[in-house]
Design a protein around this motif. Structure first.
Motif, mmCIF file in Angstrom:
data_model
loop_
_atom_site.group_PDB
_atom_site.id
_atom_site.type_symbol
_atom_site.label_atom_id
_atom_site.label_comp_id
_atom_site.label_asym_id
_atom_site.label_seq_id
_atom_site.Cartn_x
_atom_site.Cartn_y
_atom_site.Cartn_z
ATOM 1 N N TRP A 386 0.712 -1.248 0.008
ATOM 2 C CA TRP A 386 0.070 0.288 -0.001
ATOM 3 C C TRP A 386 0.925 1.393 0.030
ATOM 4 O O TRP A 386 0.446 2.286 -0.329
ATOM 5 N N THR A 387 2.077 1.353 0.379
ATOM 6 C CA THR A 387 3.105 2.081 0.450
ATOM 7 C C THR A 387 3.536 2.469 -1.210
ATOM 8 O O THR A 387 3.421 3.753 -1.667
ATOM 9 N N ILE A 388 3.863 1.516 -1.740
ATOM 10 C CA ILE A 388 3.904 1.672 -3.242
ATOM 11 C C ILE A 388 2.986 2.079 -3.939
ATOM 12 O O ILE A 388 3.058 3.098 -4.728
ATOM 13 N N LEU A 389 1.713 1.575 -3.783
ATOM 14 C CA LEU A 389 0.556 2.142 -4.562
ATOM 15 C C LEU A 389 0.030 3.652 -4.155
ATOM 16 O O LEU A 389 -0.333 4.365 -5.146
ATOM 17 N N ALA A 390 0.493 4.067 -2.859
ATOM 18 C CA ALA A 390 0.233 5.266 -2.427
ATOM 19 C C ALA A 390 1.060 6.248 -3.379
ATOM 20 O O ALA A 390 0.876 7.368 -3.989
ATOM 21 N N MET A 391 2.385 5.948 -3.459
ATOM 22 C CA MET A 391 3.401 6.489 -4.236
ATOM 23 C C MET A 391 2.683 6.659 -5.704
ATOM 24 O O MET A 391 3.092 7.766 -6.447
ATOM 25 N N VAL A 392 2.196 5.536 -6.298
ATOM 26 C CA VAL A 392 1.729 5.576 -7.572
ATOM 27 C C VAL A 392 0.621 6.608 -7.867
ATOM 28 O O VAL A 392 0.818 7.368 -8.884
ATOM 29 N N VAL A 393 -0.375 6.534 -6.792
ATOM 30 C CA VAL A 393 -1.461 7.385 -6.947
ATOM 31 C C VAL A 393 -0.941 8.762 -6.576
ATOM 32 O O VAL A 393 -1.703 9.871 -7.479
ATOM 33 N N ILE A 394 0.076 9.193 -5.775
ATOM 34 C CA ILE A 394 0.544 10.618 -5.553
ATOM 35 C C ILE A 394 1.017 11.124 -6.682
ATOM 36 O O ILE A 394 0.899 12.212 -7.153
ATOM 37 N N ALA A 395 1.818 10.242 -7.627
ATOM 38 C CA ALA A 395 2.402 10.504 -8.632
ATOM 39 C C ALA A 395 1.476 10.898 -9.752
ATOM 40 O O ALA A 395 1.466 11.690 -10.778
ATOM 41 N N GLY A 396 0.325 10.095 -9.746
ATOM 42 C CA GLY A 396 -0.900 10.358 -10.993
ATOM 43 C C GLY A 396 -1.506 11.593 -10.407
ATOM 44 O O GLY A 396 -1.761 12.441 -11.418
ATOM 45 N N ASP A 397 -1.651 12.054 -9.129
ATOM 46 C CA ASP A 397 -2.212 12.995 -8.926
ATOM 47 C C ASP A 397 -1.300 14.434 -9.268
ATOM 48 O O ASP A 397 -2.178 15.400 -9.721
ATOM 49 N N GLU A 398 -0.103 14.504 -8.909
ATOM 50 C CA GLU A 398 0.846 15.421 -9.355
ATOM 51 C C GLU A 398 0.561 15.565 -10.946
ATOM 52 O O GLU A 398 0.690 16.645 -11.363
ATOM 53 N N GLN A 399 0.814 14.397 -11.770
ATOM 54 C CA GLN A 399 0.774 14.705 -13.261
ATOM 55 C C GLN A 399 -0.753 15.260 -13.539
ATOM 56 O O GLN A 399 -0.551 16.110 -14.541
ATOM 57 N N ARG A 400 -1.846 14.942 -13.162
ATOM 58 C CA ARG A 400 -2.991 15.516 -13.192
ATOM 59 C C ARG A 400 -3.287 17.038 -13.113
ATOM 60 O O ARG A 400 -3.730 17.825 -13.892
ATOM 61 N N ALA A 401 -2.532 17.305 -11.772
ATOM 62 C CA ALA A 401 -2.645 18.657 -11.347
ATOM 63 C C ALA A 401 -1.715 19.655 -12.478
ATOM 64 O O ALA A 401 -1.773 20.838 -12.684
ATOM 65 N N LEU A 402 -0.537 18.829 -12.762
ATOM 66 C CA LEU A 402 0.277 19.656 -13.775
ATOM 67 C C LEU A 402 -0.476 19.875 -15.182
ATOM 68 O O LEU A 402 -0.341 20.977 -15.844
ATOM 69 N N ARG A 403 -1.293 18.844 -15.420
ATOM 70 C CA ARG A 403 -1.861 19.235 -16.882
ATOM 71 C C ARG A 403 -2.943 19.871 -16.846
ATOM 72 O O ARG A 403 -3.206 20.743 -17.691
ATOM 73 N N ARG A 404 -3.672 20.091 -15.336
ATOM 74 C CA ARG A 404 -4.691 21.127 -15.288
ATOM 75 C C ARG A 404 -4.219 22.362 -15.393
ATOM 76 O O ARG A 404 -4.684 23.430 -15.808
ATOM 77 N N ALA A 405 -3.095 22.591 -14.662
ATOM 78 C CA ALA A 405 -2.478 23.866 -14.669
ATOM 79 C C ALA A 405 -2.036 24.486 -16.118
ATOM 80 O O ALA A 405 -2.120 25.465 -16.230
ATOM 81 N N ARG A 406 -1.521 23.407 -17.005
ATOM 82 C CA ARG A 406 -0.946 23.985 -18.215
ATOM 83 C C ARG A 406 -1.924 24.146 -19.012
ATOM 84 O O ARG A 406 -2.072 25.180 -19.907
#
Length: 426
Positions: A386-406
């Motif tokens: 669940w730690t690895i999955l959390a890291m994957v989810v956080i990375a996905g959240d960051e990427q989506r936030a970056l796309r929204r900002a762009r």
């Protein structure tokens, strides 16, 4: 609880302590920390700390928890449904009752997953911190496993390990301070791809060599194959010049040749030549389950009941697969829901991001636990997955936030370009 109050403004320290406790204190040695060998209060010390940290965060910063729940509402809804189903199956069945397993391997890891996601927004850089911590802890337990192999004894928690039916020093299968050799193999396999994100060649090389040696000591055939693939991929995907990659590959190939000619490979070679009926036992377990799957379609017999069913079926081992074991414990529907959610999280968040090796680590975290009893035993497996999955989810959240900002920046730029010019007054 005192630590969660004193360090409420520094949650990363507490989150790091949770992982450290699971890596350095196995379930068989938990009483050394908690003073409780079993019973209703015998949860692992790390599980108690997770609950305390959650309580502290709800008092100190409840909005971060609410935000994480809102952003991933359906994820936590499914997880809550599975946990409730597992709890009810255990409480309503006369054969169930493995509440320690439920808390240590499902409830506490899921709550830890929630805490990581909640803290990722207010504390940027969490993924890199977790990566560094996981690699450090894996290096420590691998080094301890090497010391155990050299000395031929457990070194730590020996009295606890001697109570386990599988523990036999003569086999020379060691696990560091984790609960089983295969638990050590699991943590090495899921963290090995993360080495690709490190900057220093020397650190990468040392970690990869230590991981290879650690897996050899566990005598895990799956682990050896996975780490071998990871080593090659780490070198290829590392941010290095081609000639540096060539040197690293040559160095690691030389190390592999030395290791393969050493006594370290004896145990794995013997298991490759004779698996002592392991494959046949798994086939029999699957065959038994498939002939009786309808008995567990919706409701199970309680957490931990799969071990009793395996004994009644005359199997020499457990069902050696957490999907099958959870299906018996709290129903096929909820087991498939639980592990299916893991796969969905991986697929939904596996788009390109800056963290090298993380997607592969997530894939290994979903797949490799299915090769043995893993999440159906009290071990580091649950918290690591669940730690690895959390890291994957956080990375996905960051990427989506970056796309929204762009997109917002692009829309603003287009809007300014299309705005009519205001005529100047005379």
């Amino acid at each position: 609880m005192a630590a969660s109050v004193l360090l409420r403004s520094r949650p990363r320290v507490l989150l790091a302590a949770v992982l450290t406790l699971w890596f350095l204190v196995p379930a068989v040695g938990n009483s050394v920390v908690t003073g409780e060998a079993g019973g209703a209060l015998g949860f692992h010390a790390a599980s108690w700390l997770v609950i305390a940290v959650l309580a502290g965060q709800l008092l100190h910063d409840p909005w971060s928890i609410k935000d994480a729940l809102a952003r991933h509402f359906f994820v936590f809804l499914v997880l809550a449904l599975v946990i409730v189903a597992a709890f009810l199956a255990s409480r309503t069945s006369s054969e169930g009752g493995g509440m320690l397993l439920l808390v240590d391997q499902i409830l506490a890891p899921v709550l830890f997953f929630l805490l990581l996601i909640a803290n990722s927004v207010r504390h940027p850089g969490l993924i890199k911190m977790l990566r560094s911590l996981l690699l450090l802890l894996v290096a420590v337990v691998c080094a301890i496993a090497v010391a155990q192999w050299l000395n031929g004894e457990a070194l730590f928690y020996g009295s606890g390990f001697r109570t386990q039916y599988w523990f036999n020093p003569e086999t020379q299968r060691w696990m560091g301070t984790l609960d089983q050799p295969l638990a050590l193999s699991l943590v090495v396999c899921v963290t090995a791809p993360l080495v690709a994100g490190l900057k220093r060649n020397s650190v990468q090389a040392v970690l990869l060599v230590l991981m290879i040696v650690g897996v050899l000591i566990t005598q895990s055939r799956v682990g050896l194959a996975v780490v071998g693939v990871s080593v090659v991929l780490v070198v290829f995907f590392a941010d290095r010049k081609p000639w540096v990659k060539a040197i690293m590959l040559a160095f690691l190939a030389g190390v592999a040749m030395v290791v393969m000619s050493s006594p370290l490979v004896v145990g794995v070679s013997e298991r490759l030549a004779d698996d002592t009926g392991s494959a046949q036992a798994r086939a029999l377990a699957l065959e038994y389950f498939l002939t009786r799957w309808a008995d567990y379609a919706v409701a199970g017999q309680g957490i931990g009941s799969s071990y009793r069913v395996a004994v009644q079926a005359g199997l020499e081992t457990s069902f050696e697969n957490p999907i099958l074991m959870y299906s018996i414990d709290f129903g096929i529907f909820f087991a498939v829901l639980y592990f299916g959610l893991m796969l969905v999280l991986l697929l939904r968040n596996s788009a390109w991001h800056e963290y090298r090796g993380l997607t592969l680590a997530g894939l290994f975290a979903v797949v490799i636990p299915q090769t043995y009893s893993s999440l159906a035993t009290r071990s580091v497996a649950g918290i690591v997955v669940w730690t690895i999955l959390a890291m994957v989810v956080i990375a996905g959240d960051e990427q989506r936030a970056l796309r929204r900002a762009r997109r917002a920046e692009l829309a603003a730029a287009v809007g300014q370009a299309r705005a009519p010019a205001v005529p100047m007054g005379r």
